[in-house]
Design a protein around this motif. Sequence first.
Motif, PDB file in Angstrom:
ATOM      1  N   GLN A 112      33.323  89.528  58.233  1.00 60.17           N
ATOM      2  CA  GLN A 112      33.662  88.236  57.644  1.00 60.17           C
ATOM      3  C   GLN A 112      32.962  87.125  58.433  1.00 60.17           C
ATOM      4  O   GLN A 112      32.723  87.263  59.644  1.00 60.17           O
ATOM      5  CB  GLN A 112      35.179  88.003  57.705  1.00 60.17           C
ATOM      6  CG  GLN A 112      36.010  89.053  56.967  1.00 60.17           C
ATOM      7  CD  GLN A 112      36.263  88.682  55.519  1.00 60.17           C
ATOM      8  OE1 GLN A 112      35.351  88.257  54.824  1.00 60.17           O
ATOM      9  NE2 GLN A 112      37.494  88.839  55.070  1.00 60.17           N
ATOM     10  N   PRO A 113      32.650  86.013  57.789  1.00 60.70           N
ATOM     11  CA  PRO A 113      31.940  84.930  58.472  1.00 60.70           C
ATOM     12  C   PRO A 113      32.845  83.925  59.168  1.00 60.70           C
ATOM     13  O   PRO A 113      32.356  83.014  59.842  1.00 60.70           O
ATOM     14  CB  PRO A 113      31.189  84.245  57.331  1.00 60.70           C
ATOM     15  CG  PRO A 113      32.123  84.396  56.158  1.00 60.70           C
ATOM     16  CD  PRO A 113      32.758  85.757  56.332  1.00 60.70           C
ATOM     17  N   HIS A 114      34.165  84.063  59.050  1.00 59.55           N
ATOM     18  CA  HIS A 114      35.066  82.976  59.435  1.00 59.55           C
ATOM     19  C   HIS A 114      34.955  82.582  60.905  1.00 59.55           C
ATOM     20  O   HIS A 114      34.945  81.389  61.247  1.00 59.55           O
ATOM     21  CB  HIS A 114      36.504  83.359  59.092  1.00 59.55           C
ATOM     22  CG  HIS A 114      36.697  83.689  57.650  1.00 59.55           C
ATOM     23  ND1 HIS A 114      36.663  84.973  57.168  1.00 59.55           N
ATOM     24  CD2 HIS A 114      36.889  82.894  56.577  1.00 59.55           C
ATOM     25  CE1 HIS A 114      36.843  84.950  55.855  1.00 59.55           C
ATOM     26  NE2 HIS A 114      36.990  83.710  55.473  1.00 59.55           N
ATOM     27  N   ILE A 115      34.918  83.571  61.803  1.00 56.74           N
ATOM     28  CA  ILE A 115      34.840  83.237  63.229  1.00 56.74           C
ATOM     29  C   ILE A 115      33.505  82.565  63.544  1.00 56.74           C
ATOM     30  O   ILE A 115      33.443  81.595  64.316  1.00 56.74           O
ATOM     31  CB  ILE A 115      35.049  84.499  64.079  1.00 56.74           C
ATOM     32  CG1 ILE A 115      36.498  84.979  63.948  1.00 56.74           C
ATOM     33  CG2 ILE A 115      34.709  84.230  65.545  1.00 56.74           C
ATOM     34  CD1 ILE A 115      36.794  86.275  64.672  1.00 56.74           C
ATOM     35  N   THR A 116      32.426  83.060  62.936  1.00 59.59           N
ATOM     36  CA  THR A 116      31.116  82.438  63.155  1.00 59.59           C
ATOM     37  C   THR A 116      31.110  81.001  62.653  1.00 59.59           C
ATOM     38  O   THR A 116      30.531  80.109  63.284  1.00 59.59           O
ATOM     39  CB  THR A 116      30.013  83.252  62.456  1.00 59.59           C
ATOM     40  OG1 THR A 116      30.063  84.609  62.897  1.00 59.59           O
ATOM     41  CG2 THR A 116      28.637  82.686  62.774  1.00 59.59           C
ATOM     42  N   ILE A 117      31.760  80.754  61.519  1.00 56.41           N
ATOM     43  CA  ILE A 117      31.864  79.384  61.003  1.00 56.41           C
ATOM     44  C   ILE A 117      32.623  78.510  61.997  1.00 56.41           C
ATOM     45  O   ILE A 117      32.185  77.401  62.337  1.00 56.41           O
ATOM     46  CB  ILE A 117      32.567  79.377  59.628  1.00 56.41           C
ATOM     47  CG1 ILE A 117      31.694  80.034  58.574  1.00 56.41           C
ATOM     48  CG2 ILE A 117      32.912  77.940  59.217  1.00 56.41           C
ATOM     49  CD1 ILE A 117      32.392  80.241  57.243  1.00 56.41           C
ATOM     50  N   ALA A 118      33.757  79.012  62.480  1.00 54.27           N
ATOM     51  CA  ALA A 118      34.572  78.226  63.408  1.00 54.27           C
ATOM     52  C   ALA A 118      33.815  77.927  64.696  1.00 54.27           C
ATOM     53  O   ALA A 118      33.833  76.791  65.201  1.00 54.27           O
ATOM     54  CB  ALA A 118      35.874  78.970  63.713  1.00 54.27           C
ATOM     55  N   TYR A 119      33.143  78.944  65.231  1.00 55.36           N
ATOM     56  CA  TYR A 119      32.388  78.738  66.474  1.00 55.36           C
ATOM     57  C   TYR A 119      31.187  77.812  66.253  1.00 55.36           C
ATOM     58  O   TYR A 119      30.771  77.093  67.167  1.00 55.36           O
ATOM     59  CB  TYR A 119      31.920  80.073  67.037  1.00 55.36           C
ATOM     60  CG  TYR A 119      33.023  80.907  67.655  1.00 55.36           C
ATOM     61  CD1 TYR A 119      34.334  80.444  67.736  1.00 55.36           C
ATOM     62  CD2 TYR A 119      32.754  82.173  68.161  1.00 55.36           C
ATOM     63  CE1 TYR A 119      35.336  81.200  68.299  1.00 55.36           C
ATOM     64  CE2 TYR A 119      33.753  82.945  68.743  1.00 55.36           C
ATOM     65  CZ  TYR A 119      35.045  82.447  68.798  1.00 55.36           C
ATOM     66  OH  TYR A 119      36.037  83.212  69.360  1.00 55.36           O
ATOM     67  N   SER A 120      30.626  77.839  65.054  1.00 53.84           N
ATOM     68  CA  SER A 120      29.505  76.947  64.754  1.00 53.84           C
ATOM     69  C   SER A 120      29.933  75.492  64.773  1.00 53.84           C
ATOM     70  O   SER A 120      29.121  74.598  65.082  1.00 53.84           O
ATOM     71  CB  SER A 120      28.901  77.301  63.390  1.00 53.84           C
ATOM     72  OG  SER A 120      28.301  78.575  63.402  1.00 53.84           O
TER      73      SER A 120
END
Length: 367
Positions: free
Chosen positions: A236-244
């Motif tokens: 899922q992309p959610h953690i990458t989105i949050a860290y971005s």
Amino acid sequence: MSDQLASPTSAGATDAGQNEPRSATQNTLPHNEPIAIVGIGCRLPGGADNPARLWALLQEGFDAIGPIPAERFDVDALFAERPATPGHIMSRWGGYLSGIDQFDADFFGISPREAERLDPQQRLLLEVTWEALEDAGLPPNRLAGTQTGVYVGLWLNDFEARLFADPDNLDLYMTTGSGRYSASGRLSYFLDLMGPSITIDTACSSSLVAVHLACQSLRSGESAVAIAGGANVILQPHITIAYSQSRMMAPDGHCKFGDARADGYVRSDGAAMVVLKRLSTALADGDSIYALIRGGAVTNDGRSSGFLATPGQAGQAEMLRRAYANANVDPASVHYVEAHGTGTSAGDPVELGALGEVLGTGRPADK
């Protein structure tokens, strides 16, 4: 703290018939006896699917970072050139495993219905655990019914989130197949192990803490053999989105720890398990030994950083002092350190500062 005792390629050369697990209560056990790593199983980016291949990739300086696979999520729709763009990721790169949809369910006694609901992280853990035992020359049937401990580090639940998005089709297999709690229990069940079976989530340090707890279990006599490690699969992309949003991701997908160019870190897949024994047991069993774990420490930084999500130098330095003391190793004698290395302006100065504070004491300026 570990030190090399044998070439990685020498592992698994032991006669399996000599590899009976010893009783966990056979003798009074020294609380600080070194722990031997006698088997390794792994799946890491770049095709590192066994210890020899991993060693070769490290020697080559191989770059295992590549584009995020299209089947994970829609990268083109999510990527934005401008960092911190709401709802978007700032990097197209990562370290990803291939073939995570491939699994020999019959070999592990898992029905097709259960297999399709089984988190790829649990599939990988089954595979690398079996291979670690093979690498150790330890037939799994010899462990059945023994006090063998299982310690697994996990923190992602991306597969569970996918399954639970369809509540009308939920069933028991979805909860046991995707829940992190069941990952260690699945290994213990498959191998018929009677020792501790624990899944640990301490975020980035989950697998290291799993190994630390496994070492404690061995030293206390709670376990005769321990299997420890972890897995990570990004679905899922959610953690990458949050860290971005906090600009924590390196746009080029490469972590530059301790470098003025440091601009973030990179997320990656991976799974690895190690087979552990007390050194005295490993020597008595005639095992080939990769390395010794002489000691370790698990601590928290408390409020020393001033913010929950960042490390504190005072806490990091105290952890290092405890680890070296537990290992009975003089920090001034250490020649090589493998660091956490986030490649961020918040984390790098803290880690380097703590290392300099503890390892630099009493060390000549030219060393």
